[in-house]
Design a protein around this motif. Structure first.
Motif, mmCIF file in Angstrom:
data_model
loop_
_atom_site.group_PDB
_atom_site.id
_atom_site.type_symbol
_atom_site.label_atom_id
_atom_site.label_comp_id
_atom_site.label_asym_id
_atom_site.label_seq_id
_atom_site.Cartn_x
_atom_site.Cartn_y
_atom_site.Cartn_z
ATOM 1 N N PRO A 25 0.823 -1.212 0.000
ATOM 2 C CA PRO A 25 0.000 0.000 0.000
ATOM 3 C C PRO A 25 0.856 1.261 0.000
ATOM 4 C CG PRO A 25 0.013 -0.997 2.174
ATOM 5 C CD PRO A 25 0.679 -1.972 1.243
ATOM 6 N N LYS A 26 0.308 2.308 -0.602
ATOM 7 C CA LYS A 26 1.011 3.580 -0.648
ATOM 8 C C LYS A 26 0.899 4.292 0.688
ATOM 9 C CE LYS A 26 -0.872 6.617 -3.310
ATOM 10 N NZ LYS A 26 -1.265 7.333 -4.523
ATOM 11 N N LYS A 27 -0.257 4.177 1.313
ATOM 12 C CA LYS A 27 -0.504 4.809 2.594
ATOM 13 C C LYS A 27 -1.274 3.833 3.463
ATOM 14 C CE LYS A 27 -1.081 9.323 0.378
ATOM 15 N NZ LYS A 27 -2.013 10.416 0.133
ATOM 16 N N GLY A 28 -1.168 3.996 4.744
ATOM 17 C CA GLY A 28 -1.923 3.127 5.636
ATOM 18 C C GLY A 28 -3.408 3.433 5.536
ATOM 19 N N PHE A 29 -4.232 2.395 5.596
ATOM 20 C CA PHE A 29 -5.671 2.626 5.523
ATOM 21 C C PHE A 29 -6.395 1.472 6.199
ATOM 22 C CE2 PHE A 29 -9.906 2.361 3.678
ATOM 23 C CZ PHE A 29 -10.319 3.669 3.801
ATOM 24 N N ALA A 30 -7.291 1.795 7.078
ATOM 25 C CA ALA A 30 -8.093 0.758 7.732
ATOM 26 C C ALA A 30 -9.553 1.056 7.474
ATOM 27 C CB ALA A 30 -7.802 0.751 9.236
ATOM 28 N N GLY B 40 -7.631 1.355 -17.048
ATOM 29 C CA GLY B 40 -6.539 2.188 -16.576
ATOM 30 C C GLY B 40 -6.174 3.254 -17.589
ATOM 31 N N VAL B 41 -5.950 4.456 -17.125
ATOM 32 C CA VAL B 41 -5.629 5.587 -18.007
ATOM 33 C C VAL B 41 -4.132 5.570 -18.313
ATOM 34 C CG1 VAL B 41 -5.663 8.102 -18.262
ATOM 35 C CG2 VAL B 41 -7.527 6.926 -17.041
ATOM 36 N N SER B 42 -3.800 5.344 -19.577
ATOM 37 C CA SER B 42 -2.395 5.189 -19.976
ATOM 38 C C SER B 42 -1.556 6.417 -19.661
ATOM 39 C CB SER B 42 -2.307 4.871 -21.474
ATOM 40 O OG SER B 42 -2.950 3.662 -21.764
ATOM 41 N N GLY B 43 -2.125 7.602 -19.839
ATOM 42 C CA GLY B 43 -1.349 8.827 -19.669
ATOM 43 C C GLY B 43 -1.157 9.257 -18.230
ATOM 44 N N ALA B 44 -1.785 8.563 -17.292
ATOM 45 C CA ALA B 44 -1.661 8.963 -15.890
ATOM 46 C C ALA B 44 -0.286 8.587 -15.341
ATOM 47 C CB ALA B 44 -2.752 8.293 -15.062
ATOM 48 N N GLU B 45 0.239 9.440 -14.458
ATOM 49 C CA GLU B 45 1.519 9.137 -13.821
ATOM 50 C C GLU B 45 1.382 7.928 -12.916
ATOM 51 O OE1 GLU B 45 4.080 11.922 -11.612
ATOM 52 O OE2 GLU B 45 3.455 13.408 -13.110
ATOM 53 N N LYS B 46 2.415 7.079 -12.895
ATOM 54 C CA LYS B 46 2.369 5.875 -12.074
ATOM 55 C C LYS B 46 3.653 5.735 -11.282
ATOM 56 C CE LYS B 46 -0.574 3.846 -15.560
ATOM 57 N NZ LYS B 46 -0.434 4.993 -16.489
ATOM 58 N N GLU B 47 3.478 5.277 -10.042
ATOM 59 C CA GLU B 47 4.615 5.083 -9.151
ATOM 60 C C GLU B 47 4.971 3.605 -9.102
ATOM 61 O OE1 GLU B 47 5.695 5.790 -4.419
ATOM 62 O OE2 GLU B 47 4.005 6.857 -5.351
ATOM 63 N N ALA B 48 6.217 3.289 -9.363
ATOM 64 C CA ALA B 48 6.666 1.896 -9.400
ATOM 65 C C ALA B 48 6.435 1.211 -8.054
ATOM 66 C CB ALA B 48 8.146 1.835 -9.764
ATOM 67 N N GLY B 49 6.033 -0.049 -8.130
ATOM 68 C CA GLY B 49 5.880 -0.850 -6.923
ATOM 69 C C GLY B 49 4.503 -0.821 -6.304
ATOM 70 N N LEU B 50 3.597 -0.012 -6.840
ATOM 71 C CA LEU B 50 2.241 0.072 -6.292
ATOM 72 C C LEU B 50 1.250 -0.592 -7.235
ATOM 73 C CD1 LEU B 50 2.126 3.758 -4.977
ATOM 74 C CD2 LEU B 50 2.615 1.659 -3.704
ATOM 75 N N ALA B 51 0.161 -1.081 -6.675
ATOM 76 C CA ALA B 51 -0.910 -1.670 -7.479
ATOM 77 C C ALA B 51 -1.543 -0.599 -8.349
ATOM 78 C CB ALA B 51 -1.958 -2.294 -6.572
#
Length: 306
Positions: A63-68, A125-136
């Motif tokens: 996860p990118k951030k904690g979430f409960a 999924g939007v191809s042009g959107a920025e994506k961060e490696a390692g996240l779903a």
């Protein structure tokens, strides 16, 4: 230019349904094919069977951030939006297929689909959107979260809006990228309910003609409404479709990778060329969409708009 996009779709046939688990292709398999889903439903003398499918998405990334989620999805249907089961709810047969664009085939692409009970969804999924490696990816997270939050019964429009918003909130915290969405459910009252945020679409065919179609929603050409961490678009902005389905209807839901390449008549040509089984329909439609997308001279719906 013709559309060269990833294809996803989900949908259904309303007929004398025979549930065939072998026709379902909702799980993320080795071939990581594109997302096409077809569903079949039929008037039956008994309550419709429940068939649950895997989400066509890889294992969740960290996860990118904690979430409960303290209080999971609790529907609060309004009086005007309830499901009163018919005496013989139709049965449904659903199949899905994912076929990424060739450039994304090595890692499975950005489209996701899920089916569970009487509900199914397609997430592009939007191809042009920025994506961060390692996240779903956002699209996969939407699909997996919604499947986990709902049951197997049909959903009201209010319930679908709530669960889509909840899933988007989670995806914005844990995932990367952006995604359009279409979420549909065939209630025990034989009503198809559809929410569409972006340019995915749902078609209902009856006797070879389009009997109902969901409405896309875009900010401008090639910029559909979409979910993302920094997007102002919300589930409440989604367009809505309600339509009474009946025995023999065929429902096809898909990403723009289907509808940018094939007209509704061309989709029907593919549907009518195979036996009325969900898996065969899904495969036929998506494979033809891929064939057309590779033809740079094809007069596709997308090319005509560009």
């Amino acid at each position: 230019a013709s559309a060269r996009k990833e294809s996803s779709s989900a949908g259904g046939i309303i007929e004398e349904a025979i549930v065939d688990e072998g026709a379902f292709a909702g799980s993320f398999k080795e071939d990581k094919s594109a997302t096409v889903a077809a569903a079949a439903a039929a008037a039956a003398k008994e309550p419709s069977p429940v068939v649950e499918e895997d989400v066509s998405a890889p294992a969740a990334a960290p996860p990118k951030k904690g979430f409960a989620l303290a209080d999971i999805f609790k529907a609060k249907p309004k009086d005007a939006d309830i499901i009163i089961p018919s005496e013989t709810p139709i049965k449904i047969e659903v199949a899905s297929k994912v076929l990424p664009s060739p450039e994304k085939a090595s890692w499975g692409g950005e489209d996701a689909v899920f089916t569970k009970g009487r509900t199914f969804g397609v997430f592009d999924g939007v191809s042009g959107a920025e994506k961060e490696a390692g996240l779903a990816l956002y699209s996969f997270t939407l699909a997996s979260q919604i499947k986990g939050l709902i049951g197997t019964d049909g959903l009201t429009m209010a319930e679908m809006t709530d669960v889509l918003e909840t899933a988007a909130d989670i995806a914005s915290m844990e995932a990367t990228g952006a995604s359009t969405a279409t979420l549909a459910s065939i209630g025990e009252d034989d009503i198809l309910r559809v929410l569409t945020l972006g340019d995915c679409s749902v078609l209902v065919y009856r006797d070879g003609k389009v009997a109902a179609k969901s409405k896309e929603i875009t900010h401008y050409f090639d910029c559909p409404y979409q979910f993302a961490e920094d997007s102002p678009d919300r589930a409440k902005d989604a367009t809505k479709l309600t339509f009474p389905v009946q025995s023999g209807d065929i429902v096809v839901a898909g990403s723009d990778g289907i509808f940018d390449n094939l007209t509704s008549d061309q989709i029907w040509e593919q549907i009518s060329s195979v036996p009325p089984r969900a898996g065969m329909i899904a495969g036929k439609v998506i494979n033809q969409s891929r064939t057309v997308s590779l033809d740079e001279e094809a007069p596709t719906p997308y090319a005509k708009q560009a």
